[in-house]
Write a protein that holds these residues in place. Structure first.
Motif, PDB file in Angstrom:
ATOM      1  N   GLU A 276     -36.837 189.016  91.325  1.00  0.00           N
ATOM      2  CA  GLU A 276     -35.526 188.430  91.535  1.00  0.00           C
ATOM      3  C   GLU A 276     -34.599 189.440  92.188  1.00  0.00           C
ATOM      4  O   GLU A 276     -34.761 190.655  92.011  1.00  0.00           O
ATOM      5  N   GLY A 277     -33.631 188.913  92.920  1.00  0.00           N
ATOM      6  CA  GLY A 277     -32.620 189.746  93.570  1.00  0.00           C
ATOM      7  C   GLY A 277     -31.283 189.063  93.536  1.00  0.00           C
ATOM      8  O   GLY A 277     -31.187 187.830  93.634  1.00  0.00           O
ATOM      9  N   GLU A 278     -30.208 189.849  93.412  1.00  0.00           N
ATOM     10  CA  GLU A 278     -28.865 189.312  93.305  1.00  0.00           C
ATOM     11  C   GLU A 278     -27.975 189.945  94.360  1.00  0.00           C
ATOM     12  O   GLU A 278     -28.104 191.142  94.685  1.00  0.00           O
ATOM     13  N   GLY A 279     -27.062 189.141  94.926  1.00  0.00           N
ATOM     14  CA  GLY A 279     -26.139 189.643  95.938  1.00  0.00           C
ATOM     15  C   GLY A 279     -25.021 188.656  96.169  1.00  0.00           C
ATOM     16  O   GLY A 279     -25.022 187.535  95.641  1.00  0.00           O
ATOM     17  N   ASN A 280     -24.047 189.079  96.976  1.00  0.00           N
ATOM     18  CA  ASN A 280     -22.889 188.223  97.240  1.00  0.00           C
ATOM     19  C   ASN A 280     -23.143 187.225  98.358  1.00  0.00           C
ATOM     20  O   ASN A 280     -22.229 186.537  98.797  1.00  0.00           O
ATOM     21  N   SER A 281     -24.384 187.136  98.867  1.00  0.00           N
ATOM     22  CA  SER A 281     -24.777 186.126  99.842  1.00  0.00           C
ATOM     23  C   SER A 281     -26.250 185.805  99.626  1.00  0.00           C
ATOM     24  O   SER A 281     -26.995 186.587  99.018  1.00  0.00           O
ATOM     25  N   LYS A 282     -26.663 184.641 100.131  1.00  0.00           N
ATOM     26  CA  LYS A 282     -28.063 184.248  99.972  1.00  0.00           C
ATOM     27  C   LYS A 282     -28.990 185.190 100.718  1.00  0.00           C
ATOM     28  O   LYS A 282     -30.089 185.516 100.251  1.00  0.00           O
ATOM     29  N   LYS A 283     -28.553 185.635 101.890  1.00  0.00           N
ATOM     30  CA  LYS A 283     -29.381 186.543 102.673  1.00  0.00           C
ATOM     31  C   LYS A 283     -29.578 187.872 101.963  1.00  0.00           C
ATOM     32  O   LYS A 283     -30.692 188.420 101.925  1.00  0.00           O
ATOM     33  N   LEU A 284     -28.489 188.403 101.390  1.00  0.00           N
ATOM     34  CA  LEU A 284     -28.594 189.689 100.692  1.00  0.00           C
ATOM     35  C   LEU A 284     -29.439 189.564  99.433  1.00  0.00           C
ATOM     36  O   LEU A 284     -30.250 190.456  99.130  1.00  0.00           O
ATOM     37  N   SER A 285     -29.261 188.469  98.687  1.00  0.00           N
ATOM     38  CA  SER A 285     -30.085 188.304  97.485  1.00  0.00           C
ATOM     39  C   SER A 285     -31.557 188.114  97.840  1.00  0.00           C
ATOM     40  O   SER A 285     -32.447 188.618  97.142  1.00  0.00           O
ATOM     41  N   LYS A 286     -31.832 187.424  98.939  1.00  0.00           N
ATOM     42  CA  LYS A 286     -33.222 187.255  99.384  1.00  0.00           C
ATOM     43  C   LYS A 286     -33.827 188.592  99.795  1.00  0.00           C
ATOM     44  O   LYS A 286     -34.993 188.895  99.490  1.00  0.00           O
TER      45      LYS A 286
END
Length: 480
Positions: free
Chosen positions: A244-254
């Motif tokens: 899993e990954g977390e970020g302030n945008s879908k691209k960054l979390s991906k």
């Protein structure tokens, strides 16, 4: 003023007067000079002191007087204001979050912000009016303090502020104070598969999965936070592995999810790459046009010569106009053609005919047979004979003035065996037409036809040469 942000002398005088609790007074004393070059005298009174100065305008005179007062005044002056320094502010235009992102990229540790639940300010008192009751008309909500959790690698920081963005900046400032002086960790050299630095983490995941025949699936699990500060949680599944990954945008979390799962994929045994044997293809030989001596006899010599040179893979013919001579109505052009080291020339009444004759001469010089021309002309087109115009009747023979004069001279003479008589006899007996270029061979010269001779004059001339007489008689028309 050179810099509009700098204070003018009048502004500084106002500050000085405000600090000493007095009122500055400006007074126009004198105005002299012509209308286009006025000079004004202004007096400034500051307390008990008086100054005077001149200027080309009232405003300039006021500034000059204020500058003079600042230099000579003995009034106490206010202390210069020191710029406000905020502990949480970052010098320059770079915000703490931007500076932290750059430092985190150098360290190879992503900065992840997680918003926490806001809490109300403790010991907050409502706004009471003078009667001791809560102002129901102007009721404001209780202000809150926002908290943000920041993770940089294995470290965590908590930031707080009146807004979520202020809380992010506060957490980033705390992280900068802790990580700014620490050395940047060295990354171990990567020897496993999928270590191309020019490719992104997502591309490397797909590449490794393709080599191992595994399926890849990205899925957004959670979306939280306000619209201006969203937080996304993405899960990636590669075969039996997931991360899993977390970020302030879908691209960054991906991207962060792909970076997490790459650590697990690198632990798999290395698969040697098998190079495929290179297949060699035979180059197809280009078909070369065989140009024999009989090639293209029915073609235009210019096109024929160009095609022959292309088939030989040699340089195309180069044409050049050498000279242009003769009278304006009887021009003669000389054209030269060059093929490799061979050079030939051709003449004609216009550039097109001269160019065609030069090409024909070059073909003969190169060993090709002469070009043939049918009734339709080159390339199956109609031969360019001179067409009668609207002012010329059909059947008229177009001759030049020299030919017509020679015809008149031969009519007055008794000789009938000259070249003109021979030409007239051929025209009479064989019925030949003039050449395609509109010229007649008289005394070895090609003369352009420009003067029209009436049929009666032609018949009279031919009759005079042949030795018989011509008579005309009116015949009544027959009734049908």
């Amino acid at each position: 003023m050179a810099n509009p942000k700098e204070k003018t002398p009048m502004c500084l005088v106002n500050e000085l007067a405000r600090f000493n609790r007095i009122q500055p007074q400006y007074k126009l004393l004198n105005e002299r000079g012509p209308a286009h070059a006025k000079i004004f005298t202004v007096q400034l009174t500051l307390g008990e002191q008086v100054w005077e100065a001149e200027g080309t305008s009232i405003k300039k005179a006021q500034h000059s007087t204020a500058a003079k007062a600042l230099a000579e005044s003995v009034l106490p002056r206010p202390a210069p204001r020191s710029p406000k320094v905020d502990v949480n502010s970052n010098p320059g235009s770079i915000t703490p979050t931007v500076e932290l992102n750059g430092l985190a990229m150098k360290r190879g540790e992503p900065a992840i912000y997680r918003p926490l639940d806001p809490k109300p300010i403790p010991n907050y008192r409502a706004n009471y009016n003078f009667r001791g009751m809560i102002n129901q008309r102007y009721h404001y909500p209780v202000p809150k303090i926002f908290y943000v959790q920041l993770s940089v690698g294995s470290r965590e920081f908590i930031g707080e502020g009146r807004t979520r963005q202020a809380a992010r900046h506060n957490a980033a400032m705390k992280a900068l104070q802790a990580l700014r002086n620490e050395p940047i960790p060295e990354r171990p050299p990567q020897t496993q598969e999928g270590t191309d630095a020019s490719k992104s983490e997502i591309s490397l995941v797909y590449e490794i999965a393709l080599k191992r025949n595994l399926s890849v699936n990205f899925e957004v699990l959670k979306e939280s936070g306000p619209p201006h500060m969203k937080s996304f949680l993405t899960r990636v599944t590669v075969g039996e592995f997931s991360a899993e990954g977390e970020g302030n945008s879908k691209k960054l979390s991906k991207k962060r999810a792909a970076l997490s799962i790459l650590q697990d994929l690198k632990k798999l045994p290395f698969i040697p790459t098998v190079e495929k044997p290179k297949t060699h293809y035979k180059k197809r030989t280009k078909t070369i046009l065989k140009t024999g001596p009989d090639y293209g006899q029915g073609m235009n010599p210019i096109s024929r010569l160009a095609q022959i040179q292309q088939a030989k893979k040699e340089k195309e013919p180069e044409y050049q106009l050498l000279s242009e001579r003769g009278m304006p109505r009887r021009r003669e052009f000389v054209m030269q053609v060059k093929v490799n080291n061979e050079v030939t020339t051709g003449t004609g009444p216009n550039k097109k005919v001269a160019k065609r004759n030069a090409a024909e001469a070059m073909l003969l010089q190169l060993g090709y047979k002469a070009s043939t021309m049918d009734n339709k002309g080159w390339n199956g087109q109609k031969a360019p004979f001179t067409e009668p115009t609207s002012n010329t009747q059909k059947g008229l023979l177009h001759l030049s003035p020299d030919v017509y004069q020679e015809m008149e001279a031969s009519r007055n003479s008794s000789t009938t065996g000259g070249p003109t008589a021979t030409m007239a006899r051929e025209l009479l007996l064989n019925g030949q037409s003039p050449p395609a270029d509109g010229s007649l061979p008289v005394k070895g010269k090609n003369l352009a036809c420009s003067v029209s001779v009436q049929p009666a004059q032609q018949l009279d001339y031919l009759a005079h040469i042949q030795g018989f007489q011509v008579g005309f008689r009116d015949v009544a028309p027959r009734r049908l």
